[in-house]
Write an enzyme that holds these catalytic residues in place. Structure first.
Site, PDB file in Angstrom:
ATOM      1  NE  ARG A 110      -3.380   4.835  -1.859  1.00 21.25           N
ATOM      2  CZ  ARG A 110      -2.807   5.223  -0.760  1.00 21.25           C
ATOM      3  NH1 ARG A 110      -2.626   6.524  -0.526  1.00 21.25           N
ATOM      4  NH2 ARG A 110      -2.385   4.386   0.155  1.00 21.25           N
ATOM      5  CG  ASP A 117      -6.587  -1.234   3.731  1.00 22.38           C
ATOM      6  OD1 ASP A 117      -5.369  -1.449   3.783  1.00 22.38           O
ATOM      7  OD2 ASP A 117      -7.101  -0.327   3.053  1.00 22.38           O
ATOM      8  CG  ASN A 170      -1.720  -2.170   5.676  1.00 27.69           C
ATOM      9  OD1 ASN A 170      -2.516  -1.275   5.378  1.00 27.69           O
ATOM     10  ND2 ASN A 170      -0.418  -1.979   5.633  1.00 27.69           N
TER      11      ASN A 170
HETATM   12  O1  MRU Z   1      -4.811  -0.101  -2.229  1.00 29.46           O
HETATM   13  P1  MRU Z   1      -4.619   1.079  -1.316  1.00 29.46           P
HETATM   14  O2  MRU Z   1      -3.572   2.024  -1.789  1.00 29.46           O
HETATM   15  O3  MRU Z   1      -5.935   1.768  -1.016  1.00 29.46           O
HETATM   16  O4  MRU Z   1      -4.112   0.445   0.046  1.00 29.46           O
HETATM   17  C1  MRU Z   1      -3.833   1.306   1.117  1.00 29.46           C
HETATM   18  C2  MRU Z   1      -3.302   0.622   2.308  1.00 29.46           C
HETATM   19  O5  MRU Z   1      -3.174  -0.582   2.363  1.00 29.46           O
HETATM   20  C3  MRU Z   1      -2.999   1.481   3.501  1.00 29.46           C
HETATM   21  O6  MRU Z   1      -1.915   0.982   4.218  1.00 29.46           O
HETATM   22  C4  MRU Z   1      -4.236   1.518   4.409  1.00 29.46           C
HETATM   23  O7  MRU Z   1      -5.378   1.861   3.682  1.00 29.46           O
HETATM   24  C5  MRU Z   1      -4.077   2.448   5.529  1.00 29.46           C
HETATM   25  S1  MRU Z   1      -4.135   4.104   4.958  1.00 29.46           S
HETATM   26  C6  MRU Z   1      -4.148   5.183   6.232  1.00 29.46           C
END
Ligand code: MRU
Length: 375
Positions: free
Chosen positions: A57, A258, A268
Site C-alpha cells: 500500500r 494519493d 490522502n
Molecule cells: O490506504 P493506504 O495505506 O494505501 O494509504 C496510504 C496513504 O494515504 C499515504 O499517505 C499516501 O499513499 C502517500 S504514500 C507515500
C-alpha cells in the site's frame, strides 16, 4: 542524487527472476510490525489481490508493484506457451498486457500513481508492438520499464528528502499521518524522506505519529519504520493531534498524498483533512510531500478525485477483534480531500510548489524528468 548513508532496512517491492521464472517480491505489510514476512508472487492475479488487501500500500509503492505485475503477466503467459511448445504471437501478447492492465486498474481507485504506472506499461507494450519487436523483446522492454519506474521512485524520494529537509530546523517536533515512508514507496518515502534526511544530517527531530484508524498505518508501519531508523517518535491516537497542537508541541505537519488535483487539493489517508484544519487553526505549516506522478493535472479540483470505500469490518474490528455491535451501519471512506488553501507547500522531486498551485504545479510537472505533462 545518491546518498549512501540513507540505506533502507526493509525492501518494500522488487523484481527477481529464477529457475521458476519471474516473481514480484513484497514485504507483507498486513503482518507488520509483528512479523517481517515476504511474499513471492508469480501470478498477476496475486499482485492484484496483494494491492486490494493492503499487503502492499502507499501510492508510489502501488504504482511500482502494478508495473512489475504487468511485466509478470507477460512472463507467465510466455512460460505457459513455452511449456506447451505453442508460440505466443505479438497480438496475443499485447492483448494479454491490456488484460493485466485492466485487472490491476480495478484494484484501488484513489492513488493516481497506479494508473500513471499502468499507462506507462501499456504505452511501452504498444510501442514494442508498433516497432514489430518479438514477444521476447516486448517482455524485456516491459521488465526494463517497470524497473525504471521503481528506480525513478527511489531517486524521487531522495530528492523530496533533500528539498523537504530544508524546511526542518534543528529541534523541530513534527506530526505525520498514515504511512508515507519507505514502506509506501520503492525508496525512502515521501513525507518521511525529509525527516530521515534531516535526522541523518544531524538535526534533532521528534515525530508525533497519528495511529491512523481504521487500518493503523501510523501505529503499525510509521512507528515501526521510524524506530528502525532511530528517529525519536511519540505515537498518539488520531484524536490527540489537536491537543498537542494547542500546547505548542507541533512545529509542522508532513503528510503524503494519493492524488493531487491541478488546483492543489490533496487526497490522502482519511483523517488528513482534520489534521490540516487543526494545523490551520493553530497556524502550523502543513506540508504535502509527493512525487509528480501523484499530481493529476487532468482533474481540476479535489471534488473529482474518486474516493475508495472499503469494507465495514476495518471499522467494526481491530485486527480481527470485533469492537462494535454486530449489524451496525458503518461508513469507511479510505481517503479524504484537503482543500488547497490549507496546504502551505507541496514538496516534489522537482522542487517545492507554493500557492497558487494552479501555476506552480503545472510548472513543476513540465520540468519533470523524464516524462512530459499530458494535460
Ligand atoms: O490506504 P493506504 O495505506 O494505501 O494509504 C496510504 C496513504 O494515504 C499515504 O499517505 C499516501 O499513499 C502517500 S504514500 C507515500
Amino acid at each position: 542524487m545518491a546518498d549512501e548513508d540513507l540505506q533502507r532496512r526493509v525492501r518494500t517491492v522488487w523484481w527477481e527472476t529464477d529457475e521458476q521464472g519471474a516473481a514480484v517480491w513484497l514485504v507483507d505489510q498486513s503482518l507488520l510490525p509483528q512479523q517481517v514476512a515476504y511474499l513471492c508472487l508469480r501470478h498477476e492475479q496475486d499482485v492484484a489481490d496483494a494491492i486490494i488487501t493492503l499487503k502492499v500500500r502507499g501510492a508510489p509503492a502501488i504504482g511500482v508493484t502494478a508495473a512489475f505485475g504487468v511485466a509478470l503477466g507477460l512472463y507467465r503467459l510466455l512460460q505457459i506457451h513455452d511449456q506447451h511448445a505453442k508460440p505466443l504471437t505479438s497480438v496475443e501478447a499485447l492483448a494479454h498486457v491490456a488484460h493485466v492492465c485492466a485487472l490491476l486498474g480495478r484494484t484501488r481507485p484513489t492513488a493516481v500513481n497506479l494508473f500513471w504506472a499502468i499507462e506507462r506499461m501499456k504505452a511501452c507494450a504498444e510501442q514494442s508492438f508498433s516497432a514489430q519487436l518479438s514477444v521476447l523483446e516486448m517482455r524485456e522492454r516491459l521488465t526494463r520499464e517497470a524497473q525504471a519506474i521503481a528506480d525513478e521512485d527511489v531517486d524521487a524520494c531522495m530528492r523530496m528528502g533533500h528539498y523537504g529537509a530544508e524546511l526542518i530546523a534543528d529541534g523541530d517536533t513534527l506530526l505525520t499521518h498514515c504511512n508515507a515512508g519507505a514502506l509506501a514507496t520503492a525508496g525512502m518515502g515521501t513525507a518521511l524522506a525529509p525527516i530521515y534526511t534531516a535526522h541523518k544530517g544531524g538535526k534533532h527531530v521528534h515525530v508525533f505519529v497519528d495511529e491512523t484508524r481504521p487500518v493503523l498505518q501510523g501505529a503499525r508501519l510509521t512507528a515501526w519504520e521510524l524506530q528502525q531508523e532511530g528517529v525519536p517518535l511519540t505515537l498518539i491516537t488520531d484524536n490527540m493531534a489537536g491537543h498537542f497542537m494547542r500546547h505548542g508541541n507541533i512545529r509542522a505537519v508532513f503528510v503524503g498524498a494519493d492524488r493531487i488535483a491541478a488546483n492543489g487539493d490533496v487526497a490522502n489517508k482519511i483523517g488528513t483533512y482534520s489534521v490540516a484544519v487543526l494545523a490551520h487553526a493553530h497556524q502550523i505549516p502543513f506540508y504535502v510531500v509527493a512525487p509528480c506522478s501523484t499530481i493529476d493535472l487532468k482533474l481540476a479540483s479535489g471534488e473529482l478525485i474518486p474516493i475508495e470505500q472499503r469494507l465495514s469490518d476495518e471499522v467494526t474490528a481491530i485486527r480481527g477483534t470485533q469492537i462494535a455491535p454486530t449489524g451496525v451501519q458503518v461508513a469507511n471512506p479510505a481517503f479524504d480531500v484537503t482543500p488547497h488553501h490549507y496546504v502551505t507547500a507541496i514538496i516534489t522531486e522537482c522542487g517545492i510548489a507554493r500557492p497558487s498551485y494552479q501555476e506552480t504545479l503545472r510548472q513543476l510537472c513540465l520540468a519533470r524528468i523524464p516524462g512530459k505533462v499530458d494535460a
